[in-house]
Design a protein around this motif. Sequence first.
Motif, short mmCIF file in Angstrom:
data_model
loop_
_atom_site.label_atom_id
_atom_site.label_comp_id
_atom_site.label_asym_id
_atom_site.label_seq_id
_atom_site.Cartn_x
_atom_site.Cartn_y
_atom_site.Cartn_z
N ALA A 150 -1.64 -9.49 -8.33
CA ALA A 150 -3.30 -9.24 -7.79
C ALA A 150 -2.78 -9.49 -6.09
CB ALA A 150 -3.72 -10.57 -7.45
N LEU A 151 -1.63 -10.32 -5.54
CA LEU A 151 -1.37 -10.09 -4.17
C LEU A 151 -0.84 -8.98 -3.94
CD1 LEU A 151 0.73 -13.15 -3.58
CD2 LEU A 151 -1.47 -12.82 -2.51
N LYS A 152 -0.16 -7.95 -4.47
CA LYS A 152 -0.10 -6.52 -4.13
C LYS A 152 -1.16 -5.70 -3.72
CE LYS A 152 1.54 -3.15 -6.52
NZ LYS A 152 2.74 -2.59 -7.46
N GLU A 153 -1.97 -5.81 -4.62
CA GLU A 153 -3.50 -4.81 -5.19
C GLU A 153 -4.05 -5.59 -4.04
OE1 GLU A 153 -4.64 -2.60 -6.56
OE2 GLU A 153 -2.21 -2.68 -7.89
N LYS A 154 -4.53 -6.91 -3.93
CA LYS A 154 -4.97 -7.32 -2.51
C LYS A 154 -5.34 -6.43 -1.05
CE LYS A 154 -6.73 -11.34 -3.98
NZ LYS A 154 -6.84 -12.74 -4.56
N GLY A 155 -3.17 -6.44 -0.88
CA GLY A 155 -2.75 -5.79 0.22
C GLY A 155 -2.78 -4.25 0.67
N ASN A 156 -2.73 -3.70 -0.91
CA ASN A 156 -3.03 -2.18 -0.83
C ASN A 156 -4.84 -2.17 -0.29
OD1 ASN A 156 -0.33 -1.91 -1.97
ND2 ASN A 156 -0.74 -0.84 -3.85
N GLU A 157 -5.53 -3.25 -0.97
CA GLU A 157 -7.02 -2.37 -0.73
C GLU A 157 -7.50 -2.43 0.52
OE1 GLU A 157 -10.88 -1.64 -1.52
OE2 GLU A 157 -9.01 -1.34 -2.96
N ALA A 158 -6.64 -4.04 1.89
CA ALA A 158 -6.59 -3.83 3.54
C ALA A 158 -5.76 -3.15 4.12
CB ALA A 158 -6.17 -5.54 3.34
N LYS A 205 -7.05 -3.03 7.49
CA LYS A 205 -7.32 -4.31 7.86
C LYS A 205 -5.34 -4.49 7.47
CE LYS A 205 -11.62 -5.37 6.12
NZ LYS A 205 -12.06 -6.23 5.23
N TYR A 206 -4.77 -4.09 8.79
CA TYR A 206 -3.88 -4.53 8.35
C TYR A 206 -2.69 -5.65 8.81
CZ TYR A 206 -5.07 0.86 9.47
OH TYR A 206 -4.93 1.83 9.75
N ASP A 207 -3.62 -6.32 9.05
CA ASP A 207 -2.99 -7.79 9.24
C ASP A 207 -2.64 -8.57 8.08
OD1 ASP A 207 -2.16 -7.16 12.14
OD2 ASP A 207 -3.92 -8.60 13.01
N GLU A 208 -3.71 -8.02 7.56
CA GLU A 208 -4.57 -8.96 6.70
C GLU A 208 -3.66 -8.42 5.20
OE1 GLU A 208 -8.32 -8.72 4.92
OE2 GLU A 208 -9.32 -9.31 6.44
#
Length: 552
Positions: A9-17, A22-25
């Motif tokens: 889930a965290l990886k998917e959020k990172g991919n979406e950002a 939104k590189y910092d996110e």
Amino acid sequence: MTDMTEVNALKEKGNEALKLEKYDEAIKFYTQAINLDSINHVLYSNRSAAYCKCGKFQEALADAEKTVSLKPDWAKGYSRLGSAFHSLGQFEKAAEAYEKGLQFDPTNVQMKESLEGVRKQVASDSFGPGAGFNNLFNHPNLFAKLQTDPRTKPYLNDPSFVQILNNLQKNPDSIKLYLEDPRILTTLSVLLGIDMMPGGDAMDVDSPAPPPEPKPSPKKESKSDINENLTDDEIKAREEKELGNAAYKKKDFQIALIHYNKAIELDPKNMSYYTNIAAVYFEQKEYHKCIEQCEKAIEVGRENRADFKLISKAFARIGNAYKKLEDWKTAKTYFEKSMSEHRTPEVKTIISELDKKIKDFEIKAYIDPVKAEEAKEKGNEFFNKGDYAEAVKFYSEAVKRNPSEPKYYSNRAACYTKLAAFDLGLKDCDKCLELDPKFLKGWIRKGKILQGMQEPSKAISAYQKALDIDPSNAEALEGYRNCSIAVNSNPEEVRKRAMSDPEVQSILRDPAMRLILEQMQNDPKALHEHLRNPDVASKIQKLMDAGLIAIR
């Protein structure tokens, strides 16, 4: 025990950002995921891409090195490593990393191009091997290179930009102070031959692009390039979709559905798989199922921020399904929704066609001959009472209820005549006679209207048509006689009225017709010869109707 659900889930959020720049996110989410799963090489690879995009090249290098230490046989890790070295100006090390990656994925076109790019830079006289930022900004050809590139040429007119270059020449290590300046990122892109500007999807590009060179045609991405940033499930889903597409083209719809449904099981967030299923149902004429799948696709697309063009396409497919069901109004509604997402001339044309169909449908749905007769009877009542305006309303209703009945137009024309609305009455007479050229009352009413419009010559023609149908009709005989008297009683008025008619003017200006008229005057027997020519006969009839000539 690692909670893989939370990690993913965290990886998917990172991919979406990362996709949204939104590189910092993205870095934050990848870091949180690494804290839960510190041996996951994919997480370090993705965070390396995010660091590289925001100009933190040392951090990108550290994550790339961690990636290859965890997964030494993974080509993408070396691609990340090459990208980091390339961004730091360490071209020889970048070349080594790309070469190592190609050992594990020899067909990776993008890595081959990146390797070629760094090799050229290593061999280049302009910005020598292993130059780093020191030699990069202190090279004598610096300003010449920036001047020749259209991306950086305008910057040289800005004193503040030139001052930054001067500062970097004195202290190259101060580059970190300027990495948030898009002009400096563009400058590095030009000098290093890589794309450091935001806007690209870092999950789709492992390494910097080589310096731009003229190419005869764009190279097609290899399958490994397209898939390199997808999860295993997403890659398998795409493979299932390809199998489904192949079956669809062969009209093997059941097999296509099996593959598309497998694709959804593997990647339920991709709306295109739902629209693929909808396409199958459309071909099978299962239009309600098609609509259901498109609605599901739109729901999934909205939740996952899909491209608006895909949403538009799904709405259009629903519209096409309703078209097949001949539900024109609902079809138009969905095509309008499609246009609100993405405007195309094709959909605009379809909406115009639907407007016509809806209008025709409403006209046909309103037709009821029984109610038309009832309305006509009501109109007759008001006509007999002398309430012609009210009679018009009921005759108009009769026309709507049965537009193919000529007598309703004739009756309404009679009302318009009483109301002195001759143009409307004449229009109704013409419609009546179009529906039934043998409708006697239509010709008589047309004659009366033309009399009211002070056009006795034209009225004579209408009465003559009526007499052709019924030679003993009293109204037609009286009208014909009265119009004949009017025409002959004032020859000058007749001539003036006739000469104002453009058609009469054209006939009289025709040299051939003038010669024929002279022959008729000198030799009446010549008339019979000329009347055998239909064109001449119609022109002579027009002059007779206008009252300019008479044949005895």
